[in-house]
Write an enzyme that holds these catalytic residues in place. Structure first.
Site, PDB file in Angstrom:
ATOM      1  N   HIS A 238      -1.517  26.979  -5.932  1.00 34.83           N
ATOM      2  CA  HIS A 238      -2.502  25.906  -6.399  1.00 34.83           C
ATOM      3  C   HIS A 238      -1.844  25.661  -7.628  1.00 34.83           C
ATOM      4  O   HIS A 238      -1.174  26.172  -8.300  1.00 34.83           O
ATOM      5  CB  HIS A 238      -3.847  26.736  -6.666  1.00 34.83           C
ATOM      6  CG  HIS A 238      -4.825  26.831  -5.791  1.00 34.83           C
ATOM      7  ND1 HIS A 238      -5.190  25.902  -4.691  1.00 34.83           N
ATOM      8  CD2 HIS A 238      -5.082  27.932  -5.006  1.00 34.83           C
ATOM      9  CE1 HIS A 238      -5.825  26.272  -3.861  1.00 34.83           C
ATOM     10  NE2 HIS A 238      -6.041  27.592  -3.873  1.00 34.83           N
ATOM     11  N   CYS A 288      -1.093  21.021  -6.564  1.00 34.61           N
ATOM     12  CA  CYS A 288      -1.319  19.806  -6.704  1.00 34.61           C
ATOM     13  C   CYS A 288      -0.734  19.513  -8.303  1.00 34.61           C
ATOM     14  O   CYS A 288      -0.638  20.265  -8.956  1.00 34.61           O
ATOM     15  CB  CYS A 288      -3.090  19.704  -6.803  1.00 34.61           C
ATOM     16  SG  CYS A 288      -3.514  19.568  -5.276  1.00 34.61           S
TER      17      CYS A 288
END
Length: 417
Positions: A238, A288
């Protein structure tokens, strides 16, 4: 899917969009294993019948080797055999030959030999830039690097040519608030196999806290790379936005604590890793860059749609909280620029999410792996990353475009087995 089959779908797209009856296709598409139920529901939500047909044709290109013949069979079973015949004709029709156009070269200013006569202008057939083949012919093994530009190409003669560390975070602690990254193991296995084929010593590590990630990175940076020609770091996790000076973005450990990308890169710069000075250091970040979702903008109907998503999408976005602690001190002076010979490839534009599918992995890694498999013997890294950006940017309703921060001083060609 074979290139001739892709070409047939693209050539026949206008007729399929105009005439394809999609309603009777959904159940057999699912029953024959081309799409899952969530994929079918995603296609059905594309809008009008024509938009559903258009998205279906685009998505078919990503569904594997059997997608084309199975689709033709379903067309015949649903009374649309004329469309199946059209696609077969388009598949068997050879690609259009490149068109040559004459270009006049003005030789009026050159000195002429008095014993010979020359025309004032010479007409030479030259291919237009847009008409030249996109894929260069693959050179013989080991000959991808042009020896005439030896000074502008990194040498990769060691075997293995270097180490490749892959940090793969899948499961996160409950307190972190971060979801399981289904599909990340698919990415990791692809990249392990790919970089082994590119003559790297691959070191995969799974589910590490931020502190454990830092230890692995520092351990690699402190090793003696004197016998190596390169170093690669891949991070699958992440991600978030961070405050930064050089390289944007951050990645999370399984405990939910972020590590700035520029901190990771700085472990390997000229000051902190002397044995890698003057050698390429490559970073590939699948995470991301923020929380924004890019819906893209409207383009002409004939614009290419090379790739499209094939399942429920997940992103690697999470909110960012600035870590405590002092900012790193400036790097010491070196004989080469301290951040030189570094390339950081991001799966998405800073501030935006990066998409991943549970069954096939992330768009970025899936595309990167395919491009490396096809072009690593003939193209330099930056050219291949352009191909990755172009392919990923054509996928899905929500858009994504990879990019990179390049501080390499030379062209980089992988050494293939």
């Amino acid at each position: 899917m074979e290139e001739a089959q892709r070409r047939a779908l693209r050539r026949g797209r206008a007729r399929l969009v105009a005439a394809l009856r999609v309603a009777p296709l959904w159940d057999p598409l699912e029953e024959r294993g081309l799409f899952t139920r969530p994929m079918v529901e995603e296609l059905q939500s594309a809008g009008s019948r024509g938009e559903q047909a258009r998205q279906l044709v685009i998505d078919l290109e990503t569904r594997g080797k059997q997608a084309f013949p199975v689709f033709l069979s379903i067309l015949r079973d649903t009374g649309q055999g004329d469309l199946a015949d059209m696609l077969l004709e388009e598949r068997d029709r050879p690609p259009a030959p490149p068109q040559l156009r004459p270009v006049e070269l003005d030789l009026g200013g050159e000195k002429r030999n008095k014993s010979a006569t020359f025309p004032e202008r010479l007409s030479v057939p030259v291919q237009a830039e847009s008409e030249r083949p996109r894929t260069p012919p693959a050179p013989a093994p080991g000959s991808a690097v042009d020896e005439r530009n030896h000074d502008l190409v990194y040498e990769l003669k060691a075997d293995p040519c270097g180490r490749c560390l892959i940090l793969n975070n899948v499961n996160f602690s409950r307190d972190s608030g971060l979801s399981t990254r289904d599909g990340s193991d698919v990415d990791c296995k692809k990249l392990e196999k790919r970089f082994e084929a590119l003559r790297f010593d691959v070191l995969p590590r799974r589910d590490l806290t931020a502190q454990a990630m830092v230890r692995e990175l520092q351990k690699l940076a402190r090793q003696d790379h004197g016998a190596s020609d390169c170093c690669v770091v891949v991070i699958l996790s992440h991600g978030c936005q961070t405050s930064h000076i050089q390289f944007p973005g951050g990645v999370y450990g399984t405990d939910g604590k972020p590590i700035p990308i520029e901190k990771i890169v700085n472990y390997f710069d000229g000051s902190n890793c002397p044995s890698l000075r003057g050698k390429p250091k490559l970073f590939f970040i699948q995470a991301c860059g923020g929380e924004q979702r890019d819906r893209g903008f409207l383009v002409d109907r004939d614009s290419p749609g090379d790739e499209a998503p094939g399942g429920p999408l997940e992103s690697d976005a999470t909110p960012f909280q600035a870590p405590s602690g002092n900012v790193d001190e400036p790097d010491a002076v070196a004989s080469l620029p301290t951040p030189g010979d570094i390339l950081v490839s991001y799966s998405t534009f800073p501030g935006f999410v990066s998409w991943r599918e549970a069954s096939s992995g992330s768009w970025y890694v899936e595309t990167l792996d395919g491009v490396l498999e096809r072009y690593a013997r003939s193209e330099d890294l930056l050219s291949m990353l352009l191909r990755v950006a172009n392919a990923v940017s054509a996928r899905g309703r929500y858009k994504q475009i990879p990019g990179c921060f390049n501080f390499l001083r030379k062209k980089f060609f992988f050494a293939c087995k």
